[in-house]
Scaffold this active site. Structure first.
Site, PDB file in Angstrom:
ATOM      1  N   CYS A  60      -6.365  -3.912   3.189  1.00 42.24           N
ATOM      2  CA  CYS A  60      -5.274  -3.112   2.626  1.00 42.24           C
ATOM      3  C   CYS A  60      -4.518  -4.021   1.669  1.00 42.24           C
ATOM      4  O   CYS A  60      -3.958  -5.038   2.073  1.00 42.24           O
ATOM      5  CB  CYS A  60      -4.362  -2.600   3.732  1.00 42.24           C
ATOM      6  SG  CYS A  60      -2.868  -1.769   3.123  1.00 42.24           S
ATOM      7  N   CYS A  81      -1.120   1.745  -3.282  1.00 40.21           N
ATOM      8  CA  CYS A  81      -2.330   1.169  -2.691  1.00 40.21           C
ATOM      9  C   CYS A  81      -2.775   0.038  -3.603  1.00 40.21           C
ATOM     10  O   CYS A  81      -3.210   0.275  -4.729  1.00 40.21           O
ATOM     11  CB  CYS A  81      -3.423   2.220  -2.565  1.00 40.21           C
ATOM     12  SG  CYS A  81      -4.996   1.536  -2.015  1.00 40.21           S
TER      13      CYS A  81
END
Length: 325
Positions: free
Chosen positions: A228, A77
């Protein structure tokens, strides 16, 4: 059990940072998943896109594990890594470091402010893999670069890559961002389907001008997010492959949560990406968690004073998008 954490965000992509380096926590795998589902549920009053478990590493400065709001574990991430980078660098009193993730050890470091009074960190995004087995994507070919997937659309062309979590990226026009096409497509490939057995992150990318793009992502295990990090990195790479942007140059990447910068590097046919953006703390809290009954009680909560500065950046981004999209 009693747990302390910091709530923070990268580009509006928000997480709880749980420190297992200085605390004596001993979570089982089931407890990590259950905790993510409980604490990240926005209906409970706190809520987040995921939990960043920050742990000791036997060879790096720290180790990061990421659990999504649905309890699944993500291999990486990018926005979360910036938060972990800040936490670890401040904890160890270092400007630069290395964080162990599921697939790779990644370089991180503090950078000059992206915008006044905003804590800014750069993180390495790698490895970058194009073989479809890495996602996985079940097609009768080895890679997919700017090609149609007729089972999904007869209009869009897609690029599939893992960085190292899986992404499906398509370049679109503004009107494609204003209808339900992305939601419908994303829900299909993240439900029972023959193409993506493990699901996939789906990004619609709009070129704004040279070295400036807008990215909206439906994130596997989460849904639509403000941003993201790995998707913005992968999208930047795709625009370089399509010769819309250039390798080794800063690309401003705009999103619903703000903006980041990406620099795509090519070395003998392999790629790495620098992701540069905010690591903003919102509050520190202590909670008493009862996973058996899926309940928690807030013991204490103290706000940081960083969010108003980030909101100034958001206002600037929103104005830019209004004028240019």
């Amino acid at each position: 059990m009693r747990i302390e954490f910091i709530k923070g965000h990268g580009s509006g992509n928000d997480f709880f940072i749980i420190d297992e380096i200085t605390n004596q926590y001993a979570f089982s795998e089931q407890e990590r998943a259950d905790m993510a589902r409980l604490l990240c549920d926005r209906k409970t009053g706190m809520g987040a896109d995921g939990i960043l478990f920050t742990m000791k590493s036997d060879h790096a400065d720290a180790r990061m594990r990421v659990f999504n709001a649905d309890g699944s574990e993500a291999s990486m991430c990018g926005n979360g890594l910036r938060l972990v980078a800040r936490y670890v660098c401040e904890l160890l009193g270092k400007k630069n470091g290395v964080i162990e993730t599921m697939k790779a050890d990644l370089k991180v470091g503090r950078q000059e402010e992206l915008f006044p009074e905003i804590h800014t960190y750069q993180v390495e995004i790698s490895p970058v893999l194009f073989d479809l087995e890495s996602l996985p994507l079940r097609l009768n070919q080895s890679t997919l670069v700017n090609e149609k997937i007729m089972q999904l659309s007869d209009r869009f062309t897609f690029t599939a890559l893992a960085v190292p979590n899986p992404h499906l990226i398509t370049l679109v026009e503004t009107e494609d961002l204003q209808n339900e096409v992305q939601r419908q497509l994303s829900e299909y490939v993240n439900g029972p389907n023959e193409l993506f057995p493990d699901g996939v992150n789906v990004s619609f990318v709009k070129s704004i001008q040279e070295n400036a793009i807008y990215v909206r992502t439906y994130e596997r295990g989460v849904g639509f997010t403000n941003a993201c990090g790995t998707a913005m990195s992968a999208s930047s790479l795709v625009t370089c492959l399509q010769k819309m942007n250039r390798f080794e140059e800063v690309i401003n990447v705009y999103n619903n949560g703000g903006m980041v910068q990406c620099v795509v590097h090519e070395h003998d046919g392999t790629f790495t990406i620098d992701l540069i953006g905010n690591a903003t703390y919102q509050y520190k809290a202590e909670v008493e968690v009862n996973l058996h009954d899926s309940l928690y009680t807030v013991i204490s909560k103290k706000d940081f004073l960083e969010q108003p500065d980030y909101e100034k950046l958001q206002q600037k981004v929103q104005q830019y998008l209004k004028e240019n999209m």
